[in-house]
Design an enzyme around this catalytic site. Structure first.
Site, PDB file in Angstrom:
ATOM      1  N   SER A  33     -20.955  25.454  11.575  1.00  0.00           N
ATOM      2  CA  SER A  33     -21.360  24.041  11.480  1.00  0.00           C
ATOM      3  C   SER A  33     -20.765  23.471  12.688  1.00  0.00           C
ATOM      4  CB  SER A  33     -20.550  23.425  10.094  1.00  0.00           C
ATOM      5  OG  SER A  33     -19.270  23.294  10.567  1.00  0.00           O
ATOM      6  N   LYS A  34     -21.246  22.201  12.795  1.00  0.00           N
ATOM      7  CA  LYS A  34     -20.799  21.519  13.943  1.00  0.00           C
ATOM      8  C   LYS A  34     -19.468  21.268  14.152  1.00  0.00           C
ATOM      9  CE  LYS A  34     -24.593  18.714  15.222  1.00  0.00           C
ATOM     10  NZ  LYS A  34     -25.372  18.150  14.064  1.00  0.00           N
ATOM     11  N   ARG A  35     -18.423  21.398  13.046  1.00  0.00           N
ATOM     12  CA  ARG A  35     -17.019  21.436  13.256  1.00  0.00           C
ATOM     13  C   ARG A  35     -16.623  22.631  13.832  1.00  0.00           C
ATOM     14  NH1 ARG A  35     -15.132  21.301   7.462  1.00  0.00           N
ATOM     15  NH2 ARG A  35     -17.350  21.352   7.263  1.00  0.00           N
ATOM     16  N   ASP A  36     -17.278  23.482  13.929  1.00  0.00           N
ATOM     17  CA  ASP A  36     -16.928  24.839  14.679  1.00  0.00           C
ATOM     18  C   ASP A  36     -16.929  24.671  16.269  1.00  0.00           C
ATOM     19  OD1 ASP A  36     -16.096  26.806  12.803  1.00  0.00           O
ATOM     20  OD2 ASP A  36     -18.292  26.556  12.032  1.00  0.00           O
ATOM     21  N   GLY A  37     -17.658  23.468  16.609  1.00  0.00           N
ATOM     22  CA  GLY A  37     -17.697  23.133  17.954  1.00  0.00           C
ATOM     23  C   GLY A  37     -18.828  23.963  18.611  1.00  0.00           C
TER      24      GLY A  37
END
Ligand code: GLU
Length: 309
Positions: A242-246
């Site tokens: 996800s985006k949270r993983d950058g």
């Protein structure tokens, strides 16, 4: 046996993320390792979301990564057009051969239906099967799904069964705004483009019985393609990326000057195709590490490691 024909069928609705890139790489590898053809098809059937600039960008990004294709919107080919937005006449011809009915259920009514654990979506209860609920409203077109359980054996996921009438219900083939449904377009296109092997993300496993059911209704004489639903990419936490993983998208990596062989190595490591110490590899080189007759047989998903990119 005639040669394999594989395809990658991206929807140009946003930048390609690394999960899409890995699926594209695996689809390419599967076709090329067996000496087959590879087709690029743009699934821009949802005109409310697809944009030409995303198409241009994803083609550029995939070429930069080192993939190539024999047929596609930018190179042509005998089974075109290769953009779904240009294939409406074929979807209309298929629709005309199916037992369908107009459905005027509103989005709100559909949202209120209980979802089933099978697909995570509501089962359509057949509200408009015998007459529209709101005559005069724009109508979607639903297929009157024939009864019966439907199963297939996925090359990676094994047996998968679905009773479509019970678990999905009559499904939409054309939306109320005129957009063709992915479920119909994908079946028509894979037949028209003589695709023998479909490699795509595991999130589409549940759509496959619907597509095989449509295929059988439209072309009972044709053999079904083989399917390999590849794992979705995992982030550092072991969950879906996800985006949270950058994780940057592919275009951002290209623009930042990342060497494509490093990106391919990260993708290949994330599925166990190369050992953890391999930092650079080209798609062509991966052809030598897979089994030619079963290129995807030994995938071993690991968290994506973007160190050094
Ligand atoms: N267009 C779909 C997607 O981008 C893929 C469809 C398919 O491979 O069948 O998710």
């Amino acid at each position: 046996m005639s040669a394999a024909r594989g395809r990658y069928a991206p929807s140009p609705t946003g930048p390609l993320h690394l999960g899409n890139a890995r699926t594209a790489l695996l689809a390419w590898l599967d076709a090329r390792a067996r000496g087959g053809a590879f087709v690029m098809r743009i699934e821009d059937v949802d005109f409310t979301r697809a944009r030409p600039e995303f198409e241009a960008r994803l083609l550029l990004d995939l070429r930069w990564l080192g993939l190539d294709w024999d047929e596609g919107p930018d190179v042509g080919g005998p089974f075109g057009p290769y953009r779904q937005s240009e294939r409406g006449d074929r979807y209309a011809a298929a629709l005309a051969r199916l037992d369908v009915y107009p459905c005027t259920c509103t989005r709100r009514e559909l949202r209120a239906l209980p979802v089933t654990s099978m697909t995570g979506e509501p089962v359509y209860p057949g509200t408009c099967r015998n007459g529209q609920s709101h005559p005069g409203r724009p109508a979607a077109v639903r297929w009157r799904v024939p009864a019966g359980s439907f199963g297939f054996v996925d090359r990676l996921c094994g047996e998968h069964h679905q009773d479509i009438a019970r678990d999905v219900g009559d499904f939409v083939l054309r939306r109320g705004d005129g957009a063709w449904a992915y479920q119909l377009a994908v079946v028509v296109d894979d037949v028209d483009m003589a695709i023998t092997d479909i490699v795509r993300g595991a999130d589409l496993l549940d759509s496959t019985p619907r597509q095989l059911h449509l295929l059988r209704a439209l072309h009972p004489e044709l053999p079904a393609p083989r399917f390999a639903h590849v794992p979705l990419i995992l982030g550092a936490a072991g969950a879906k990326l996800s985006k949270r993983d950058g994780a940057p998208d592919l275009g951002a990596l290209r623009e930042a000057g990342a060497p494509p062989a490093r990106v391919v190595a990260a993708l290949a490591r994330s599925v166990g195709l190369v050992p953890p110490d391999v930092r650079e590899v080209r798609p062509q080189e991966l052809l030598t590490v897979v089994q030619a007759d079963a290129p995807l047989a030994h995938l071993a998903p690991q968290p994506l490691d973007l160190a050094g990119l």
